[in-house]
Design an enzyme around this catalytic site. Structure first.
Site, PDB file in Angstrom:
ATOM      1  N   LYS A  54       0.840  -1.205   0.000  1.00 26.54           N
ATOM      2  CA  LYS A  54       0.000   0.000   0.000  1.00 26.54           C
ATOM      3  C   LYS A  54       0.873   1.253   0.000  1.00 26.54           C
ATOM      4  O   LYS A  54       0.634   2.194  -0.761  1.00 26.54           O
ATOM      5  CB  LYS A  54      -0.935  -0.008   1.219  1.00 26.54           C
ATOM      6  N   GLN A  98      -4.470  -1.684   9.641  1.00 29.49           N
ATOM      7  CA  GLN A  98      -4.492  -3.009   9.022  1.00 29.49           C
ATOM      8  C   GLN A  98      -5.087  -4.044   9.978  1.00 29.49           C
ATOM      9  O   GLN A  98      -4.720  -4.119  11.145  1.00 29.49           O
ATOM     10  CB  GLN A  98      -3.054  -3.400   8.618  1.00 29.49           C
ATOM     11  N   ASP A 121     -11.051   2.762   4.116  1.00 20.96           N
ATOM     12  CA  ASP A 121     -11.389   1.338   4.033  1.00 20.96           C
ATOM     13  C   ASP A 121     -12.898   1.138   3.880  1.00 20.96           C
ATOM     14  O   ASP A 121     -13.348   0.071   3.457  1.00 20.96           O
ATOM     15  CB  ASP A 121     -10.993   0.642   5.348  1.00 20.96           C
TER      16      ASP A 121
HETATM   17  N1  GUN Z   1      -6.950  -6.859   6.187  1.00 21.45           N
HETATM   18  C1  GUN Z   1      -7.278  -7.573   5.086  1.00 21.45           C
HETATM   19  N2  GUN Z   1      -7.837  -6.768   4.152  1.00 21.45           N
HETATM   20  C2  GUN Z   1      -7.858  -5.526   4.692  1.00 21.45           C
HETATM   21  C3  GUN Z   1      -8.314  -4.271   4.196  1.00 21.45           C
HETATM   22  O1  GUN Z   1      -8.819  -4.130   3.083  1.00 21.45           O
HETATM   23  N3  GUN Z   1      -8.157  -3.214   5.047  1.00 21.45           N
HETATM   24  C4  GUN Z   1      -7.628  -3.350   6.303  1.00 21.45           C
HETATM   25  N4  GUN Z   1      -7.547  -2.266   7.063  1.00 21.45           N
HETATM   26  N5  GUN Z   1      -7.200  -4.506   6.781  1.00 21.45           N
HETATM   27  C5  GUN Z   1      -7.314  -5.580   5.978  1.00 21.45           C
END
Ligand code: GUN
Length: 293
Positions: A54, A98, A121
């Site tokens: 990311k 995350q 998100d």
């Molecule tokens: N863990 C797995 N997929 C995601 C996501 O799209 N966002 C976040 N914050 N954590 C994740």
């Protein structure tokens, strides 16, 4: 006949190109550089790899990243305080913590603490509610990526029989809601299957579009697919982890068998995965634009 591959890497690259142009325009016209804060707790290899990806993607298109890596034993109070600081920081337009988080931290409390206007998100209940009534400002990234892949591969959705396998809050439920909205590019007839579904194959075999987010290797075999269907494999399963920590990534669909039956199919890796990051970038740019308004 072998199915056409839906190349998520190529689509994600095209989207990054579009966003880079938007970011340059934001900077020139308004002196604004979009900023994304990422918070990683602990050392889970999957999470480390996602967050690294990311931040790298942000750098390539001109989004400023603010990365915070906290130890696995960090307290809930410390994390909530950090989220509060990121909410208040005007250089940060998007905040992402995350998931999953370690056991001592209540994930719900953390999600609720993120400012809904920075929730790129799309996990905050306010944004989940907006999604439900078709007024979303931050569609959750993986479902949004799936829909973008369906649109850019010219898969008809209006009136189509779509079957979603998996009812998670992250993928199954939101993608189903987005596809059933009465609007252009959606308006599908959607069925959600889950671990309580009596006969999964009965449902999957009638799907013109099959979206699989079951979290299980081999959940969908070739004989469970309708000939010519579009198959979107959201599974990310790490198998055969070696001593050096290397693993092979596979989806939930038996790719070799499925590509003999399906019309179009996403590979793993290189299908939905790159799209999730592309949509996060898109939401971050959108958050910066919303602040201007
Ligand atoms: N863990 C797995 N997929 C995601 C996501 O799209 N966002 C976040 N914050 N954590 C994740």
């Amino acid at each position: 006949m072998a199915a056409q591959i839906i190349d998520g890497k190529a689509v994600a690259e095209a989207i990054r190109g579009e966003l880079a142009a938007d970011i340059a325009a934001l900077r020139e016209r308004h002196g604004v550089t979009p900023g994304l804060a990422t918070v990683l707790v602990g050392e889970d290899p999957g999470s480390v790899s996602y967050v690294t990806g990311k931040n790298k993607a942000c750098a390539t298109i001109g989004i400023r990243s603010f990365h915070h890596h906290l130890p696995a034993d960090v307290s809930e109070d410390y994390l909530l305080k950090l989220v509060g600081e990121l909410n208040a920081n005007p250089e940060v337009h998007g905040v992402l913590v995350q998931l999953p988080l370690p056991k001592q931290i209540d994930e719900r409390k953390v999600i609720h603490a993120i400012d809904p206007d920075k929730d790129v998100d799309g996990f905050h209940p306010v944004n989940v509610g907006r999604l439900m009534i078709g007024e979303e400002i931050f569609p959750p990234c993986t479902p949004a990526g799936i829909i973008e892949l369906l649109h850019r591969s010219a898969t008809p959705l209006a009136g189509a029989d779509v079957v979603v396998v998996g009812r998670s809050n992250l993928v199954g439920k939101p993608v189903a809601v987005m596809l059933l909205q009465k609007r252009a590019g959606a308006n599908a007839t959607v069925t959600i299957c889950h671990t309580g579904t009596r006969d999964l194959a009965v449902h999957t075999r009638r799907a013109e579009v099959l979206i699989v987010a079951a979290g299980r290797v081999g959940a969908i075999t070739g004989d469970m697919i309708r000939p010519g269907a579009t198959v979107i494999d959201v599974g990310v399963n790490r198998i055969g982890i070696t001593a050096s920590g290397k693993a092979k990534l596979v989806g939930d669909v038996d790719f070799a068998a499925a590509s003999e039956v399906a019309g179009k199919i996403t590979p793993v890796p290189g299908g939905v995965g790159p799209m999730t990051i592309a949509m996060l970038l898109k939401n971050t740019v959108h958050a910066a634009r919303l602040r201007l308004a």
